[in-house]
Design a protein around this motif. Structure first.
Motif, PDB file in Angstrom:
ATOM      1  N   ARG A 303       0.830  -0.923   0.141  1.00 41.73           N
ATOM      2  CA  ARG A 303      -0.686   0.103  -0.278  1.00 41.73           C
ATOM      3  C   ARG A 303       0.253   1.472   0.031  1.00 41.73           C
ATOM      4  N   SER A 360      -3.235   4.421  -0.202  1.00 40.04           N
ATOM      5  CA  SER A 360      -3.744   3.389  -1.931  1.00 40.04           C
ATOM      6  C   SER A 360      -4.334   2.286  -1.201  1.00 40.04           C
ATOM      7  N   SER A 361      -5.221   1.094  -2.177  1.00 36.66           N
ATOM      8  CA  SER A 361      -5.665  -0.331  -2.497  1.00 36.66           C
ATOM      9  C   SER A 361      -3.887  -0.609  -2.263  1.00 36.66           C
ATOM     10  N   THR A 363      -1.341  -2.909  -3.243  1.00 36.60           N
ATOM     11  CA  THR A 363      -1.140  -2.709  -5.161  1.00 36.60           C
ATOM     12  C   THR A 363       0.848  -4.033  -5.421  1.00 36.60           C
ATOM     13  N   ALA A 371      -1.723   3.453  -7.799  1.00 36.35           N
ATOM     14  CA  ALA A 371      -1.702   3.394  -6.224  1.00 36.35           C
ATOM     15  C   ALA A 371      -1.255   4.487  -5.419  1.00 36.35           C
ATOM     16  N   GLN A 374      -3.992   6.833  -6.708  1.00 36.09           N
ATOM     17  CA  GLN A 374      -5.368   6.958  -5.165  1.00 36.09           C
ATOM     18  C   GLN A 374      -5.275   6.797  -4.647  1.00 36.09           C
ATOM     19  N   ALA A 375      -3.540   7.768  -3.706  1.00 32.75           N
ATOM     20  CA  ALA A 375      -3.177   7.567  -2.504  1.00 32.75           C
ATOM     21  C   ALA A 375      -3.718   9.017  -2.604  1.00 32.75           C
ATOM     22  N   THR A 377      -5.341  10.736  -4.751  1.00 31.60           N
ATOM     23  CA  THR A 377      -7.162  11.168  -4.385  1.00 31.60           C
ATOM     24  C   THR A 377      -7.640  11.083  -3.506  1.00 31.60           C
ATOM     25  N   SER A 390      -8.331   6.347   3.436  1.00 39.35           N
ATOM     26  CA  SER A 390      -8.267   5.556   2.650  1.00 39.35           C
ATOM     27  C   SER A 390      -8.668   5.182   1.174  1.00 39.35           C
ATOM     28  N   PHE A 391      -7.995   5.364  -0.146  1.00 34.05           N
ATOM     29  CA  PHE A 391      -8.742   4.734  -0.900  1.00 34.05           C
ATOM     30  C   PHE A 391     -10.228   3.632  -1.139  1.00 34.05           C
TER      31      PHE A 391
END
Length: 486
Positions: A303, A360-361, A363, A371, A374-375, A377, A390-391
């Motif tokens: 992550r 992130s999720s 990965t 990733a 995502q982080a 965002t 958390s995403f």
């Protein structure tokens, strides 16, 4: 050391005689000075620890002596055969009751002889302490030339002042203590807890704390915004000369810590290079660079956490000693890479240094760019209540959850302004209608109005917005605006 009353009475050339019992007062306490005055109340002109020399017996001895005792006068000397022969019995009795030593000064002994004896001893003591401070500072300066400069300086300081000395690192843990074994676990914990708020402040600061090993004075080391640690020095009974030596050590310790900054900067650049190689898909190259200096990289699934804030430099220093996974600075952000356990402390890190970020999720290494996106965002959704969202949570909330941003709200309020201006209740009516999938009968019952009235209200909205709400796209756009403005 300064003169004591015992030493003063022992000088045969002065011929002084103690009139109160030897158990009265503290005969071996250091004397700060000697001063003569026949004022009814000389205390405004005296300091604690001084000897008062008088020739005039007080009219009322009891309150006179009580004032002297309350002011901290060390002793009283009565000069005989100046105003009267012998020392008044009332003064002797009052001093005995109040616990104030009283001695007799014969006529042949001038007060200046007593004053000079005390003054000479005070000056000799001050010179001796200054000489000691110079020797101690020189020994500490020479210690700074040894290979382990910081450890040698702290050890020499402890030896010179004969008190324990400890260094609390930037991570809040006691990194060194001298002499070895001088601090037990409780004392080390007390120092860490007292140093923590000083380090969190990010500013140069000082403090004190009591421990099982005695009281300690605390002083931060390093520049504001980049503190390198806290120096803890046993402070019980330190005089001005010892404090002067400690002040010099604060500067030397700060310099020794700053000397390691170049190595720290090189490690930071290496971390950044490894991270950028990973993002570029060069995992094998990144691992070969990291292994000799930073250790092995964490294994997937991984992550990514992205953090930013004004204290990222201090956070990076703390991570150098406490990170479980890999971390690096990338521009104005800190990125952390690890498994679920490795990034479990991200929220605590953010709280400690007032950072904001996102997670992130899970990965693989070859999907790091996604990733990171995502982080970032998730980071854009961070707030005081949830500093590191958390995403995964963001994705679970669905696409409409992304509408809760200042930009989306501003666009929504602009597009709905014609409705609000015409009828402030119209957005609620439209939201109910759309929640009912555009079924007029269902929405009308929920709103408590006739379905034909509802149709008329929807038609008014179409006119005000300049759009036909019969299409799914138009309804979806309106629904999104209503959700974003709520």
């Amino acid at each position: 050391m300064p003169a004591t009353l015992t030493q003063l009475l022992a000088r045969p050339e002065l011929g002084l005689r103690l009139l109160t019992p030897s158990s009265v007062g503290e005969l071996d306490a250091p004397l700060a000075w000697a001063h003569s005055s026949d004022l009814p109340d000389p205390t405004p002109f005296l300091a604690p620890g001084q000897v008062l020399l008088v020739t005039q017996p007080p009219e009322d001895a009891e309150p006179y002596v009580q004032r002297l005792v309350e002011h901290g006068i060390a002793a009283v000397g009565f000069g005989t055969e100046v105003v009267r022969d012998g020392t008044p019995a009332t003064l002797i009795e009052a001093c005995t009751r109040q616990g104030l030593p009283l001695f007799e000064v014969p006529y042949r002994t001038p007060f200046i002889a007593v004053v000079r004896f005390v003054a000479d001893r005070v000056a000799a003591d001050a010179y001796a302490r200054s000489t000691w401070a110079l020797r101690a500072s020189r020994a500490i300066s020479l210690a700074a030339l040894r290979p382990d400069a910081l450890g040698a300086v702290l050890s020499e300081l402890s030896r010179q002042i004969e008190r324990p000395v400890a260094l609390v690192g930037a991570d809040g843990a006691v990194a060194r203590s001298h002499p070895s074994g001088s601090l037990d676990a409780r004392a080390r914990r007390a120092l860490s807890e007292a140093a923590d708020p000083l380090l969190r402040s990010g500013r140069r600061a000082a403090g004190t704390v009591g421990t099982d090993a005695g009281p300690f004075a605390l002083q931060t080391l390093g520049a504001a915004g980049r503190l390198r640690g806290v120096l803890a020095v046993g402070s019980d009974g330190l005089d001005a000369s010892a404090q002067q030596v400690v002040t010099g050590v604060v500067a030397l310790a700060g310099l020794a810590l700053e000397q390691s900054r170049a190595a720290d900067a090189a490690r930071a650049r290496l971390r950044t290079a490894v991270w950028r190689a990973l993002v570029a898909g060069e995992a094998a190259v990144a691992a070969s660079i990291a292994e000799p200096v930073l250790g092995p990289l964490p294994h997937p699934p991984l992550r990514v956490a992205v953090l930013h804030g004004p204290a990222i430099a201090a956070a990076a220093d703390w991570l150098e000693s406490n990170a479980d996974g890999f971390f690096a600075r990338d521009g104005q952000e800190i990125v952390l890479l690890g498994d679920d356990a490795g990034v479990a402390g991200v929220a605590a890190l953010a709280a400690r240094f007032d950072l904001r970020g996102g997670l992130s999720s899970s990965t693989a290494l070859d999907a790091l760019p996604a990733a990171v996106a995502q982080a970032q965002t998730a980071r854009n959704r961070a707030n005081a209540d949830d500093p590191v969202p958390s995403f995964d949570d963001l994705a679970a909330a669905g696409m409409l959850a992304l509408l809760h941003t200042p930009d989306a709200r501003a666009v929504a309020e602009t597009s709905l302004r014609p409705l609000v201006a015409a009828d402030p209740s119209l957005p609620r009516v439209l939201r109910t209608w759309l929640d009912a999938d555009g079924v007029y009968d269902v929405a009308a019952r929920q709103l408590g109005m006739h379905r034909h009235t509802l149709r008329a209200r929807v038609a008014d909205a179409e006119r005000l917005l300049g759009r036909d709400l019969a299409s799914f796209a138009a309804r979806a756009d309106l629904y999104a605006a209503l959700r974003a403005s709520a």
